[in-house]
Design an enzyme around this catalytic site. Structure first.
Site, mmCIF file in Angstrom:
data_model
loop_
_atom_site.group_PDB
_atom_site.id
_atom_site.type_symbol
_atom_site.label_atom_id
_atom_site.label_comp_id
_atom_site.label_asym_id
_atom_site.label_seq_id
_atom_site.Cartn_x
_atom_site.Cartn_y
_atom_site.Cartn_z
ATOM 1 N N ASP A 217 -15.511 14.922 57.166
ATOM 2 C CA ASP A 217 -16.036 15.788 58.217
ATOM 3 C C ASP A 217 -17.104 14.971 58.948
ATOM 4 O O ASP A 217 -17.641 14.001 58.422
ATOM 5 C CB ASP A 217 -16.585 17.109 57.645
ATOM 6 C CG ASP A 217 -16.638 18.181 58.738
ATOM 7 O OD1 ASP A 217 -16.573 17.815 59.934
ATOM 8 O OD2 ASP A 217 -16.743 19.380 58.412
HETATM 9 C C1 BGC Z 1 -16.721 20.575 61.745
HETATM 10 C C2 BGC Z 1 -15.259 20.214 61.720
HETATM 11 C C3 BGC Z 1 -14.875 19.628 63.056
HETATM 12 C C4 BGC Z 1 -15.735 18.411 63.317
HETATM 13 C C5 BGC Z 1 -15.432 17.710 64.615
HETATM 14 C C6 BGC Z 1 -17.617 19.457 62.234
HETATM 15 O O1 BGC Z 1 -18.869 19.941 62.573
HETATM 16 O O2 BGC Z 1 -17.128 21.008 60.468
HETATM 17 O O3 BGC Z 1 -14.484 21.345 61.428
HETATM 18 O O4 BGC Z 1 -13.522 19.335 63.075
HETATM 19 O O5 BGC Z 1 -17.088 18.826 63.361
HETATM 20 O O6 BGC Z 1 -15.861 18.428 65.711
#
Ligand code: BGC
Length: 710
Positions: free
Chosen positions: A249
């Site tokens: 993530d």
């Molecule tokens: C989120 C993810 C997301 C990623 C990219 C993170 O803050 O938890 O679900 O895909 O950002 O935007």
């Protein structure tokens, strides 16, 4: 059998072929090139290796459509007009359809749009279990139930990947709160992990074939998920045989050696110092010092090259995709239609007649609010979004007079916060999330709300028919924060009570991604509808249900508790712990807890009414092709066509300690013309002798029970 075998053999040959091409490329790559492939070189892209014709991997959020374009190195929209897209219903809405075909159609739409926008990986679906109704990201997730989640996630993923785009199933695993999501340590016993929190991921990769998976921010049993040996090596790679790509993530990696030596393949983050990411220059340094073997990098690159082959990025014909097509809008509409849940309809007050409606009062901020561009990374720059008010006006046409008053309002300070695009970069600073308390004390705002309320209640007396549309918005249903309770914000309770008193003909409609307390007024409301973030056609779909053009068929994919205190995460376990969170409730999540320990929900799991009624008869169990089925007859008793979801719950006749009373293990949605009777066949998972088979219209509306043998 022979066909199955040949299919497997073909897959094996393909995978061998892919492996050898990947191995060949791998041998030619320098260490620098390999390292450039395993971390973000932009916020949503890795670096290409042009010398060898290896392209960059382009990623994008998220589950409700393809997110807007950002600057490569700043959380700033590029501000163009070519990234408006089809805005699909959120995953909770999709789950409420209980319709595998719609999940596939929505997945296909998303995959085709992603490819149309030149993406290789779409960061969804989110399949985390709704452990508490307060989790801010619940709208992105399907259900509290692992079976329902996986049954919908699998066709969704298959649909996405038909378009040569990888789904990225997220967030692996036990990411069930936003509060301190970067650091919180989840303590959950292995039984609960395997029975509740992991099955959707298991099926997503083994049956859905998800090419990529996102490691969650949080820790699990003391180890961060991005390097967890148990989660990534033991479970994902060894037990499930996963050969796809594990992506972190954004900003979820905190240590070079741990990341390098784990099964994580790509590090993504939120800052623009791409060369300083843990798996960039610091990794090169560690390899030079002999702390990480180069072979660790090779393994990651091999996974990435295989992924590129699967997506036909290294040659062969790749699908082109498309976005904003009429078929995509149709898919969004069809899913939205089936997601609307009719919770109450005393004395058949609904549907309203479009012909007889000459004047109507619509109250509530959510009637006229667009939600697409909110909620965190799932935000969507929608091509358009039909609000409920627009849906109602468009359906009734110009001969009916639709009067709208707001009745309540959001705190203007919240709106700014909602639209702030820099939150993702800032989010690492406060542990990734916090608990959001309701209500700012502000005399001017309180006065303004009182005026709005008084005006609405006074107007309600003048009209024969009133529709209230309220609920939540993405200030509450949002990544990065959890609610602290289920109370309706903005003094809506007072307003609804006032409206129902002034005009008992008020239809109450709630929109939101997670349940709210309704105890103050639910008994007084004859008709009550729950709608979600329904995508670009959500307002049209809702209007069709209100006026009977669509017969509602949505069913709750989660328990609607009276208060959050009735949920096991709060009653037994902890939510939302900041450093550590104890899932003491074990497998007793959602209805599993309510059924075993006697709680009465406001509306139970699986509940949802129709404008017609269905009768269940003649249940029988049978075996076919090694699988167990429940067969029954279902007939439409009314004079309107409709859809019913036949739900099958398995209940052990002698319940062992720690076993749920009943669990959803099969369902089928069927369409029946008025008066029609059909035989329904429902495949059951995990049936064994000594179980009672309960067949019904919800978890608490069991119509037929069967115990015993074939
Ligand atoms: C989120 C993810 C997301 C990623 C990219 C993170 O803050 O938890 O679900 O895909 O950002 O935007």
């Amino acid at each position: 059998m022979a066909q199955e075998y040949r299919k497997r053999e073909q897959k094996e040959i393909e995978s061998q072929g892919q492996k050898s091409q990947a191995e060949h490329l791998l041998r030619q790559l320098t260490l620098d090139e390999k390292i450039s492939m395993i971390h973000g070189a932009e916020l949503f892209r890795t670096a290409p290796v042009e010398r060898l014709g290896i392209p960059a991997l382009a990623m994008s959020d998220g589950p409700m459509g393809v997110r807007q374009e950002f600057e490569p190195d700043a959380w700033k929209s590029i501000g163009g007009h070519d990234d408006y897209v089809t805005y699909l219903p959120c995953n909770s809405a999709l789950a409420a359809t209980w319709n595998r075909d719609l999940a596939k159609a929505v997945g296909k739409t998303l995959g085709r749009e992603a490819r149309g926008r030149g993406k290789d990986v779409i960061l969804g679906p989110g399949v985390n279990i709704k452990r508490s109704p307060l989790c801010g990201r619940n709208f992105e997730y399907f259900s509290e139930d692992p079976f329902l989640t996986k049954e919908l996630a699998v066709p969704y993923i298959q649909g996405v990947q038909e378009w040569d785009v990888a789904a990225c199933v997220k967030h692996f695993a036990a990411n069930n709160q936003e509060t301190q999501r970067l650091w919180v340590d989840v303590k959950v016993d292995e039984k609960a992990l395997r029975e509740i929190y992991l099955p959707a991921f298991h099926d997503a990769v083994t049956k859905g074939g998800a090419y990529t998976i996102m490691a969650a921010y949080n820790k699990l049993q003391g180890e961060h998920c991005y390097y967890s040996d148990f989660l990534l090596n033991q479970v994902l790679r060894k037990e499930w045989g996963y050969e796809g790509v594990v992506i972190s993530d954004w900003g979820g990696v905190h240590d070079t050696v741990k990341a390098a030596n784990s099964s994580l393949d790509i590090e993504m983050s939120v800052t623009e110092d791409f060369d300083q990411y843990y798996m960039a220059n610091p990794l090169k340094q560690m390899i030079a010092e002999g702390k990480v073997p180069e072979s660790a990098v090779d393994e990651k690159v091999a996974h990435i090259l295989m992924l590129m082959q699967r997506l036909h990025m290294l040659g062969g014909e790749r699908k082109r995709g498309a976005y904003n097509t009429p078929e995509h809008r149709q898919a969004a509409l069809e899913a939205a239609r089936e997601s609307v849940v009719l919770l109450k309809n005393k004395a058949g007050r609904l549907p309203l007649s479009p012909e007889k409606t000459k004047e109507i009062l619509v109250v509530g901020e959510n009637a006229d609010m667009q939600h697409a561009l909110g909620g965190g990374s799932a935000e969507i720059k929608a091509l358009y979004e039909i609000t409920p008010l627009m849906g109602i006006k468009a359906l009734l046409g110009g001969n009916a007079k639709v009067t709208y008053v707001k009745g309540y309002c959001q705190d203007p300070q919240e709106e700014g916060e909602d639209r702030d695009v820099n939150w993702q970069e800032d989010s690492l600073e406060h542990g990734g999330g916090f608990a959001r308390a309701q209500k700012r004390e502000d005399a001017a705002l309180a006065l303004c709300r009182r005026r709005l309320r008084e005006e609405a209640v006074a107007r309600a007396k003048e009209f024969e028919q009133v529709i209230f549309i309220g609920g939540l918005n993405h200030f509450y249903d949002s990544e990065g924060n959890d609610r602290v309770d289920m109370r309706l914000p903005y003094e809506q309770d007072l307003l609804i009570e006032g409206l129902l008193e002034a005009n008992p003909n008020t239809v109450v409609i709630m929109a939101g991604g997670s349940p709210v307390e309704m105890g103050k007024w639910v008994d007084k409301a004859d008709s009550l509808i729950w709608s979600w973030y329904g995508g670009m056609e959500g307002g049209k779909a809702l209007a069709e249900v209100i006026f009977g053009e669509t017969n509602p068929s949505g069913k709750l994919p989660e328990s609607f508790y009276k208060t959050h205190k009735d949920c096991s995460a709060h009653a037994w376990g902890e939510f939302a712990g900041a450093r550590q969170v104890d899932y003491a409730e074990g497998v007793f999540v959602g209805y599993r807890y309510l059924d075993a320990y006697g709680g009465e929900p406001e509306f139970c799991f699986g509940h949802g009414l129709s404008y017609t009624s269905f009768e269940y008869e003649r249940a029988e169990l049978f075996l076919e092709g090694g699988k167990t089925y429940l067969g029954c007859q279902i007939s439409n008793q009314g004079n309107r066509a409709g859809k019913e979801t036949v739900q099958v719950y398995l209940a052990p006749m002698e319940r062992l300690e720690g076993e749920p009373v009943q669990q959803l293990k099969g369902f089928e949605k069927v369409f029946l013309e008025a008066g029609e009777r059909k035989t329904v066949k429902v495949e059951m998972e995990g049936y064994r002798q000594g179980m009672e088979v309960r067949v019904g219209s919800s978890s608490r509306d069991i119509r037929l029970q069967l115990s015993g043998c074939f």
